[in-house]
Write an enzyme that holds these catalytic residues in place. Sequence first.
Site, PDB file in Angstrom:
ATOM      1  N   SER A   1      94.168   3.670   7.035  1.00 29.44           N
ATOM      2  CA  SER A   1      94.291   2.245   7.475  1.00 29.44           C
ATOM      3  C   SER A   1      93.230   1.528   7.904  1.00 29.44           C
ATOM      4  O   SER A   1      92.704   1.848   9.031  1.00 29.44           O
ATOM      5  CB  SER A   1      95.713   2.120   8.277  1.00 29.44           C
ATOM      6  OG  SER A   1      95.833   0.726   8.807  1.00 29.44           O
TER       7      SER A   1
ATOM      8  N   HIS B   1      94.151   2.113   2.676  1.00 27.30           N
ATOM      9  CA  HIS B   1      95.683   1.421   3.041  1.00 27.30           C
ATOM     10  C   HIS B   1      95.504   0.203   3.822  1.00 27.30           C
ATOM     11  O   HIS B   1      94.483   0.230   4.878  1.00 27.30           O
ATOM     12  CB  HIS B   1      96.447   2.378   3.978  1.00 27.30           C
ATOM     13  CG  HIS B   1      97.673   1.804   4.401  1.00 27.30           C
ATOM     14  ND1 HIS B   1      98.937   2.171   3.435  1.00 27.30           N
ATOM     15  CD2 HIS B   1      98.207   1.352   5.426  1.00 27.30           C
ATOM     16  CE1 HIS B   1      99.968   1.575   4.148  1.00 27.30           C
ATOM     17  NE2 HIS B   1      99.639   1.089   5.236  1.00 27.30           N
TER      18      HIS B   1
ATOM     19  N   ASP C   1      96.776  -3.315   5.697  1.00 32.07           N
ATOM     20  CA  ASP C   1      97.972  -3.550   6.320  1.00 32.07           C
ATOM     21  C   ASP C   1      97.700  -5.057   6.325  1.00 32.07           C
ATOM     22  O   ASP C   1      97.404  -5.881   7.202  1.00 32.07           O
ATOM     23  CB  ASP C   1      98.002  -3.226   7.812  1.00 32.07           C
ATOM     24  CG  ASP C   1      98.363  -1.650   7.613  1.00 32.07           C
ATOM     25  OD1 ASP C   1      99.600  -1.420   6.988  1.00 32.07           O
ATOM     26  OD2 ASP C   1      97.758  -0.968   8.203  1.00 32.07           O
TER      27      ASP C   1
ATOM     28  N   MET D   1      99.768  -8.734   7.524  1.00 33.19           N
ATOM     29  CA  MET D   1     100.762  -8.970   8.564  1.00 33.19           C
ATOM     30  C   MET D   1     100.739 -10.509   8.699  1.00 33.19           C
ATOM     31  O   MET D   1      99.516 -11.095   8.747  1.00 33.19           O
ATOM     32  CB  MET D   1     100.370  -8.415   9.718  1.00 33.19           C
ATOM     33  CG  MET D   1     100.335  -6.849   9.813  1.00 33.19           C
ATOM     34  SD  MET D   1     100.277  -6.201  11.561  1.00 33.19           S
ATOM     35  CE  MET D   1      99.993  -4.441  11.106  1.00 33.19           C
TER      36      MET D   1
ATOM     37  N   HIS E   1      99.927  -2.730   1.905  1.00 28.99           N
ATOM     38  CA  HIS E   1     101.333  -2.790   2.679  1.00 28.99           C
ATOM     39  C   HIS E   1     101.718  -4.102   3.122  1.00 28.99           C
ATOM     40  O   HIS E   1     100.960  -4.607   4.040  1.00 28.99           O
ATOM     41  CB  HIS E   1     101.193  -1.890   3.679  1.00 28.99           C
ATOM     42  CG  HIS E   1     102.449  -1.697   4.596  1.00 28.99           C
ATOM     43  ND1 HIS E   1     102.493  -0.714   5.780  1.00 28.99           N
ATOM     44  CD2 HIS E   1     103.614  -2.006   4.589  1.00 28.99           C
ATOM     45  CE1 HIS E   1     103.570  -0.943   6.409  1.00 28.99           C
ATOM     46  NE2 HIS E   1     104.350  -1.493   5.813  1.00 28.99           N
TER      47      HIS E   1
ATOM     48  N   MET F   1     103.628  -6.782   5.287  1.00 27.52           N
ATOM     49  CA  MET F   1     104.455  -6.773   6.108  1.00 27.52           C
ATOM     50  C   MET F   1     104.350  -8.422   6.322  1.00 27.52           C
ATOM     51  O   MET F   1     103.878  -9.234   7.352  1.00 27.52           O
ATOM     52  CB  MET F   1     104.109  -6.148   7.645  1.00 27.52           C
ATOM     53  CG  MET F   1     103.964  -4.635   7.537  1.00 27.52           C
ATOM     54  SD  MET F   1     103.041  -3.827   8.524  1.00 27.52           S
ATOM     55  CE  MET F   1     101.523  -3.792   7.408  1.00 27.52           C
TER      56      MET F   1
ATOM     57  N   MET G   1     108.590   4.159   7.380  1.00 24.85           N
ATOM     58  CA  MET G   1     107.819   3.722   8.303  1.00 24.85           C
ATOM     59  C   MET G   1     108.137   4.768   9.613  1.00 24.85           C
ATOM     60  O   MET G   1     109.401   4.948  10.000  1.00 24.85           O
ATOM     61  CB  MET G   1     108.100   2.296   8.974  1.00 24.85           C
ATOM     62  CG  MET G   1     107.475   1.261   8.117  1.00 24.85           C
ATOM     63  SD  MET G   1     105.865   1.256   7.941  1.00 24.85           S
ATOM     64  CE  MET G   1     105.086   1.128   9.541  1.00 24.85           C
TER      65      MET G   1
ATOM     66  N   ASP H   1     103.979   6.309   7.629  1.00 29.16           N
ATOM     67  CA  ASP H   1     102.921   5.419   8.189  1.00 29.16           C
ATOM     68  C   ASP H   1     103.360   5.164   9.573  1.00 29.16           C
ATOM     69  O   ASP H   1     104.397   4.659   9.775  1.00 29.16           O
ATOM     70  CB  ASP H   1     102.904   4.132   7.287  1.00 29.16           C
ATOM     71  CG  ASP H   1     101.988   3.091   7.716  1.00 29.16           C
ATOM     72  OD1 ASP H   1     101.414   3.470   8.872  1.00 29.16           O
ATOM     73  OD2 ASP H   1     101.993   1.892   7.309  1.00 29.16           O
TER      74      ASP H   1
HETATM   75  C1  DX5 Z   1     101.572  -0.564  11.592  1.00 29.51           C
HETATM   76  C2  DX5 Z   1     100.882  -0.150  10.165  1.00 29.51           C
HETATM   77  C3  DX5 Z   1      99.916   1.072  10.117  1.00 29.51           C
HETATM   78  C4  DX5 Z   1      99.099   1.309  10.971  1.00 29.51           C
HETATM   79  C5  DX5 Z   1      99.157   2.675  11.648  1.00 29.51           C
HETATM   80  O1  DX5 Z   1     102.364  -1.386  11.115  1.00 29.51           O
HETATM   81  O2  DX5 Z   1     101.583  -0.282   9.011  1.00 29.51           O
HETATM   82  O3  DX5 Z   1      99.554   1.243   8.783  1.00 29.51           O
HETATM   83  O4  DX5 Z   1      97.841   0.943  10.734  1.00 29.51           O
HETATM   84  O5  DX5 Z   1      98.420   2.852  12.535  1.00 29.51           O
HETATM   85  P1  DX5 Z   1      98.494   4.645  13.164  1.00 29.51           P
HETATM   86  O6  DX5 Z   1      97.703   5.516  12.202  1.00 29.51           O
HETATM   87  O7  DX5 Z   1      97.255   4.201  14.256  1.00 29.51           O
HETATM   88  O8  DX5 Z   1      99.371   4.628  13.818  1.00 29.51           O
HETATM   89 ZN    ZN Z   2     100.604   0.269   7.056  1.00 28.27          ZN
END
Ligand code: DX5
Ligand code: ZN
Length: 212
Positions: free
Chosen positions: A9, A34, A36, A38, A67, A69, A138, A172
Amino acid sequence: MSNIKIAPSILSADFSKLGEEIMAIDKAGANYIHIDVMDGNFVPNLTFGPPVIKAIRDKTNLTFDVHLMIDKPERYIEEFVKAGADIIVVHAESTIHLHRVIQQIKSFGKKVGVSLNPATPIDILKYIINDLDMVLVMSVNPGFGGQKFIESTLQKIKDVRALNETIDIQVDGGITDKTIGKCIEAGANIFVAGSYVFSGNYKERIENLKRG
Ligand code: DX5
Ligand code: ZN
């Protein structure tokens, strides 16, 4: 073990040199990138959107695993497709029109995944699972990297695997060399890892994960 895929990620990458970071994790053996996204509403954090994804698209040929969110992701699917997403994952909790957004993503010829927060039951997958390429379980509450793996995830992975023997199951949150083994045993095959990969030697860390 060869069907195990590692998706670092970039949330834990150094954003001041994101292009170089992506080339480095590609060279280190990552399978997916990956990403993320948000929005500060669905989760209490803000990251990046289509312009940043577009800017890094030519740094690697690896699959961009995006991903989302964000609330009502159906508003932005086309923009993420244009930016270079290969797999688009939406949260079941983020839209009341989950079936529609799945079809929307497929209509662009892209792979589609549905993500479930830790408290969300798997029942919501019942009538859509055959339309999906991937289920994202998750293992932390979404929003931040570096959180602790939630153990009840293991039963959820087993339950999803019981629903479908062949679908990709991605996990994840809190994935390290200590937590990945039990997720593999439970039936998952794609692993997102942010802080674990980016806080050491990328190649060594990815190899440790691939060893399970
Ligand atoms: C959290 C994200 C993850 C995050 C994981 O909301 O979706 O992808 O980056 O980070 P680690 O591996 O540090 O838990
Ligand atoms: Zn993620």
